[in-house]
Design a protein around this motif. Sequence first.
Motif, PDB file in Angstrom:
ATOM      1  N   TYR A 205      59.555  52.685  24.228  1.00  0.00           N
ATOM      2  CA  TYR A 205      60.730  53.093  25.001  1.00  0.00           C
ATOM      3  C   TYR A 205      60.876  54.613  25.069  1.00  0.00           C
ATOM      4  O   TYR A 205      60.989  55.167  26.168  1.00  0.00           O
ATOM      5  CB  TYR A 205      61.994  52.420  24.447  1.00  0.00           C
ATOM      6  N   PRO A 206      60.828  55.326  23.916  1.00  0.00           N
ATOM      7  CA  PRO A 206      60.926  56.789  24.009  1.00  0.00           C
ATOM      8  C   PRO A 206      59.778  57.406  24.802  1.00  0.00           C
ATOM      9  O   PRO A 206      60.000  58.350  25.574  1.00  0.00           O
ATOM     10  CB  PRO A 206      60.868  57.241  22.552  1.00  0.00           C
ATOM     11  N   SER A 207      58.571  56.861  24.669  1.00  0.00           N
ATOM     12  CA  SER A 207      57.446  57.421  25.430  1.00  0.00           C
ATOM     13  C   SER A 207      57.675  57.250  26.918  1.00  0.00           C
ATOM     14  O   SER A 207      57.366  58.144  27.709  1.00  0.00           O
ATOM     15  CB  SER A 207      56.123  56.754  25.050  1.00  0.00           C
ATOM     16  N   ALA A 208      58.222  56.092  27.285  1.00  0.00           N
ATOM     17  CA  ALA A 208      58.475  55.860  28.712  1.00  0.00           C
ATOM     18  C   ALA A 208      59.511  56.857  29.224  1.00  0.00           C
ATOM     19  O   ALA A 208      59.379  57.389  30.338  1.00  0.00           O
ATOM     20  CB  ALA A 208      58.950  54.428  28.931  1.00  0.00           C
ATOM     21  N   ARG A 209      60.549  57.124  28.412  1.00  0.00           N
ATOM     22  CA  ARG A 209      61.572  58.090  28.818  1.00  0.00           C
ATOM     23  C   ARG A 209      60.969  59.486  28.973  1.00  0.00           C
ATOM     24  O   ARG A 209      61.280  60.215  29.913  1.00  0.00           O
ATOM     25  CB  ARG A 209      62.707  58.130  27.783  1.00  0.00           C
ATOM     26  N   LEU A 210      60.085  59.818  28.026  1.00  0.00           N
ATOM     27  CA  LEU A 210      59.440  61.129  28.042  1.00  0.00           C
ATOM     28  C   LEU A 210      58.634  61.316  29.330  1.00  0.00           C
ATOM     29  O   LEU A 210      58.696  62.370  29.980  1.00  0.00           O
ATOM     30  CB  LEU A 210      58.512  61.227  26.825  1.00  0.00           C
ATOM     31  N   ILE A 211      57.891  60.265  29.699  1.00  0.00           N
ATOM     32  CA  ILE A 211      57.062  60.343  30.902  1.00  0.00           C
ATOM     33  C   ILE A 211      57.931  60.463  32.141  1.00  0.00           C
ATOM     34  O   ILE A 211      57.622  61.210  33.072  1.00  0.00           O
ATOM     35  CB  ILE A 211      56.144  59.115  30.982  1.00  0.00           C
ATOM     36  N   LYS A 212      59.063  59.744  32.133  1.00  0.00           N
ATOM     37  CA  LYS A 212      60.007  59.832  33.245  1.00  0.00           C
ATOM     38  C   LYS A 212      60.455  61.291  33.428  1.00  0.00           C
ATOM     39  O   LYS A 212      60.499  61.810  34.535  1.00  0.00           O
ATOM     40  CB  LYS A 212      61.208  58.934  32.932  1.00  0.00           C
ATOM     41  N   LYS A 213      60.785  61.945  32.297  1.00  0.00           N
ATOM     42  CA  LYS A 213      61.229  63.331  32.340  1.00  0.00           C
ATOM     43  C   LYS A 213      60.137  64.231  32.905  1.00  0.00           C
ATOM     44  O   LYS A 213      60.381  65.108  33.735  1.00  0.00           O
ATOM     45  CB  LYS A 213      61.599  63.811  30.932  1.00  0.00           C
ATOM     46  N   LEU A 214      58.905  63.999  32.402  1.00  0.00           N
ATOM     47  CA  LEU A 214      57.762  64.782  32.849  1.00  0.00           C
ATOM     48  C   LEU A 214      57.583  64.641  34.354  1.00  0.00           C
ATOM     49  O   LEU A 214      57.323  65.623  35.058  1.00  0.00           O
ATOM     50  CB  LEU A 214      56.513  64.277  32.118  1.00  0.00           C
TER      51      LEU A 214
END
Lengths: 232, 219
Positions: A205-214
């Motif tokens: 979940y946090p990785s997915a959020r991080l990628i969204k931000k990127l």
Amino acid sequence: MSYWSFERFFEAWPYILKGLHITVGVTISAFLFALVFGLVWTFLRRIPERHINWIVTWVMEFIRSTPPLVQLFFIYYAWPEIPVVGVTLSPFVSAVVGFGIHFSTYIGEIYRSGIESVENGQWEASTALNFSLLDKWRLIILPQAFPPTIPMLGNYFIIMFKEVPIASTIGLTGILHMANSFGSEHFNLIEALTIVGIIFLVLSYPSARLIKKLEVKLNTRFDKNQVIDPIE
Amino acid sequence: MEDILSISQELSRGLFVTVSILIASSLLAYFMGFISGLLRLSKYTLVRKLTGFYIEVFRGTSLIVQLFWLYYAIPMLFGIPLGSNWIIGVIAIGLNYGAYLSEVVRGSVEAVDNGQTEAAIALNMSSYQKMRYIILPQAIRMMLPEFGNYTIQMLKGTALVSLISLNDILYYGNILRSSNLSQAPLIYLVILIFYFVLALPLIFLTRKAEDISKKGVAN
């Protein structure tokens, strides 16, 4: 009938976490494999010959639309039985090759979309400026084609991470396998499986959020470039 | 050649389970996708948060973990063995891909031009009318290709139900392999071809859907 026990729940954590480095290790190795093998598909798709193009497209489609579970079984159980080339592969290698090939077809498409997103004018300009083939790709095309693909590649990394537990069926000792063996020792799987779910959720979940931000960041960067562009 | 025929004959015994699970779970997934995708756009924070929780839990964990979890949890939660593994397979695949599809639904609804919403409000439409006659007809066309892609993903996902002892194509293939190890390459190749043939109509429908979604859309 089984029931929930917090004692077992806490007891299972250290046991299951012992498999985490295998799950993560297979994911990273298979992802690297797919990154490299994806290049092969991209090159093959660029061959300007209709029949080859047709064959490559359908081979990719075949790999992509058949279950990775069956592909793993093929590599693990069937590959050693093939005459001449057949060798027995460990669960780790089978999983890396299996997931690597399966996802390379997706990665290849991502590369292709990145290359196609580079404007026609850029190709023409590099030809007009008499760039060599190598310089054209190195200096003009790839620096523009690659950044937009980063979030997409990141998404596929997460997707692969969630597919890797399938390899517990060929005996890969990742977290799902550890959960199964803990569960069968203690005659109850529910706590162990819940832990596996929590681990996946906490990592993906946090990785997915991080990628969204990127992704948002990259998009704004490219939009800005377009706004400042004096020719526009 | 004779081997291929006898293998195919054996595998086709699992065809019904694979296809029925695919149809049932994709219907459930489409339903869940629409419901949770639209609820995600609700004006009530609590509704949005709860739907978000369902979506993130099912998207954040793997299908295989969910399948095993439900396999053990459903009998526990209801206090009785639910009996049918078929239903558990359908629920797991349906809920998992429903979560993915809800993001497709939400994304497409949000992608409909704002002017359309404003026009509907200006024409004094109720919010139901706005959704039903203005937004959805435009959004659904955009969703079609992704729905096709996810249906192919679901077909791939059905292979996992052999792990909760359902007699699907892969199950019969595994039995064949255990009785005749040297035939394994041929057996798994035929299984892969079975799945590919099942996927072919979906691949063509998805391509058609891509054409439909592109047609007549101003860019």
